[in-house]
Design a protein around this motif. Structure first.
Motif, PDB file in Angstrom:
ATOM      1  N   ASN A  14       4.425  -2.420  -7.016  1.00  0.00           N
ATOM      2  CA  ASN A  14       5.228  -3.820  -7.148  1.00  0.00           C
ATOM      3  C   ASN A  14       6.004  -3.717  -6.055  1.00  0.00           C
ATOM      4  OD1 ASN A  14       7.072  -5.929  -7.684  1.00  0.00           O
ATOM      5  ND2 ASN A  14       7.284  -5.278  -9.839  1.00  0.00           N
ATOM      6  N   SER A  15       6.050  -4.866  -5.082  1.00  0.00           N
ATOM      7  CA  SER A  15       6.650  -4.606  -3.864  1.00  0.00           C
ATOM      8  C   SER A  15       8.207  -5.018  -3.984  1.00  0.00           C
ATOM      9  CB  SER A  15       6.158  -5.602  -2.770  1.00  0.00           C
ATOM     10  OG  SER A  15       6.297  -6.979  -3.375  1.00  0.00           O
ATOM     11  N   SER A  16       8.714  -5.639  -5.125  1.00  0.00           N
ATOM     12  CA  SER A  16       9.996  -5.990  -5.596  1.00  0.00           C
ATOM     13  C   SER A  16      10.710  -4.653  -5.899  1.00  0.00           C
ATOM     14  CB  SER A  16      10.039  -7.269  -6.103  1.00  0.00           C
ATOM     15  OG  SER A  16       9.473  -6.938  -7.532  1.00  0.00           O
ATOM     16  N   THR A  17      10.032  -3.669  -6.508  1.00  0.00           N
ATOM     17  CA  THR A  17      10.713  -2.561  -7.160  1.00  0.00           C
ATOM     18  C   THR A  17      10.438  -1.340  -6.207  1.00  0.00           C
ATOM     19  OG1 THR A  17       9.078  -2.234  -8.673  1.00  0.00           O
ATOM     20  CG2 THR A  17      10.957  -3.573  -9.213  1.00  0.00           C
ATOM     21  N   ALA A  18       9.421  -1.273  -5.349  1.00  0.00           N
ATOM     22  CA  ALA A  18       9.053  -0.156  -4.584  1.00  0.00           C
ATOM     23  C   ALA A  18      10.048   0.448  -4.072  1.00  0.00           C
ATOM     24  CB  ALA A  18       7.883  -0.401  -3.590  1.00  0.00           C
ATOM     25  N   LYS A  19      10.217   2.131  -4.057  1.00  0.00           N
ATOM     26  CA  LYS A  19      11.203   2.628  -3.488  1.00  0.00           C
ATOM     27  C   LYS A  19      10.922   3.159  -2.107  1.00  0.00           C
ATOM     28  CE  LYS A  19      13.113   4.751  -7.661  1.00  0.00           C
ATOM     29  NZ  LYS A  19      13.057   5.946  -8.788  1.00  0.00           N
ATOM     30  N   TYR A  20       9.538   3.132  -1.845  1.00  0.00           N
ATOM     31  CA  TYR A  20       9.108   3.772  -0.732  1.00  0.00           C
ATOM     32  C   TYR A  20       8.204   2.695   0.122  1.00  0.00           C
ATOM     33  CZ  TYR A  20       9.732   7.674  -3.521  1.00  0.00           C
ATOM     34  OH  TYR A  20      10.608   8.365  -4.530  1.00  0.00           O
ATOM     35  N   LYS A  21       8.812   2.372   1.212  1.00  0.00           N
ATOM     36  CA  LYS A  21       8.154   1.379   2.219  1.00  0.00           C
ATOM     37  C   LYS A  21       8.244   1.561   3.799  1.00  0.00           C
ATOM     38  CE  LYS A  21      11.748  -2.369   2.260  1.00  0.00           C
ATOM     39  NZ  LYS A  21      11.918  -3.681   2.042  1.00  0.00           N
ATOM     40  N   LYS A  27       4.564  -5.323   9.931  1.00  0.00           N
ATOM     41  CA  LYS A  27       4.094  -5.678   8.574  1.00  0.00           C
ATOM     42  C   LYS A  27       4.539  -4.690   7.408  1.00  0.00           C
ATOM     43  CE  LYS A  27      -0.289  -6.142   5.509  1.00  0.00           C
ATOM     44  NZ  LYS A  27       0.637  -6.169   4.585  1.00  0.00           N
ATOM     45  N   ALA A  28       5.207  -4.872   6.337  1.00  0.00           N
ATOM     46  CA  ALA A  28       5.624  -3.924   5.361  1.00  0.00           C
ATOM     47  C   ALA A  28       4.234  -3.431   4.459  1.00  0.00           C
ATOM     48  CB  ALA A  28       6.708  -4.707   4.593  1.00  0.00           C
ATOM     49  N   TYR A  29       4.550  -1.956   4.283  1.00  0.00           N
ATOM     50  CA  TYR A  29       3.486  -1.342   3.614  1.00  0.00           C
ATOM     51  C   TYR A  29       4.368  -0.626   2.510  1.00  0.00           C
ATOM     52  CZ  TYR A  29       0.139  -2.328   7.153  1.00  0.00           C
ATOM     53  OH  TYR A  29      -0.468  -2.986   8.125  1.00  0.00           O
ATOM     54  N   TYR A  47      -5.630   5.207   7.691  1.00  0.00           N
ATOM     55  CA  TYR A  47      -5.589   4.327   6.751  1.00  0.00           C
ATOM     56  C   TYR A  47      -6.025   3.014   6.922  1.00  0.00           C
ATOM     57  CZ  TYR A  47      -3.953   8.946   4.718  1.00  0.00           C
ATOM     58  OH  TYR A  47      -3.795  10.231   4.313  1.00  0.00           O
ATOM     59  N   LEU A  48      -5.535   2.330   7.801  1.00  0.00           N
ATOM     60  CA  LEU A  48      -5.760   0.909   7.775  1.00  0.00           C
ATOM     61  C   LEU A  48      -7.333   0.779   8.185  1.00  0.00           C
ATOM     62  CD1 LEU A  48      -2.625  -0.038   9.836  1.00  0.00           C
ATOM     63  CD2 LEU A  48      -3.042  -0.313   7.663  1.00  0.00           C
ATOM     64  N   LYS A  49      -7.903   1.637   8.933  1.00  0.00           N
ATOM     65  CA  LYS A  49      -9.330   1.714   9.267  1.00  0.00           C
ATOM     66  C   LYS A  49     -10.110   1.975   8.095  1.00  0.00           C
ATOM     67  CE  LYS A  49     -12.494   3.108  13.068  1.00  0.00           C
ATOM     68  NZ  LYS A  49     -12.556   3.798  14.263  1.00  0.00           N
ATOM     69  N   HIS A  50      -9.903   3.004   7.538  1.00  0.00           N
ATOM     70  CA  HIS A  50     -10.672   3.819   6.476  1.00  0.00           C
ATOM     71  C   HIS A  50     -10.427   3.201   5.222  1.00  0.00           C
ATOM     72  CE1 HIS A  50     -12.649   6.335   9.651  1.00  0.00           C
ATOM     73  NE2 HIS A  50     -11.590   6.530  10.000  1.00  0.00           N
ATOM     74  N   GLY A  51      -9.376   2.744   4.781  1.00  0.00           N
ATOM     75  CA  GLY A  51      -8.826   2.370   3.698  1.00  0.00           C
ATOM     76  C   GLY A  51      -8.258   3.532   2.531  1.00  0.00           C
TER      77      GLY A  51
END
Length: 58
Positions: A14-21, A27-29, A47-51
């Motif tokens: 959940n992006s609104s409660t994520a502690k780690y970003k 771009k936010a991950y 990770y962006l290339k291979h998933g």
């Protein structure tokens, strides 16, 4: 509530409660844990290339 996918392990975060970003190329991950965040920051293009690869090993 906005769901994001952790780019390292594939879990929904959940992006609104994520502690780690992080920002990468403007771009936010979002992450489920500090281990996933650390793994992504070490090699984001992998990770962006291979998933999602599952939980990183320590």
């Amino acid at each position: 509530m906005h769901k994001e996918i952790d780019p390292v392990c594939g879990m929904e975060v959940n992006s609104s409660t994520a502690k780690y970003k992080t920002l990468y190329k403007g771009k936010a991950y979002y992450f489920c844990s500090p281990a996933c965040k650390e793994a992504f920051e070490k090699n984001p293009e992998y990770y962006l290339k291979h998933g999602p690869q599952g939980m990183p090993h320590h």
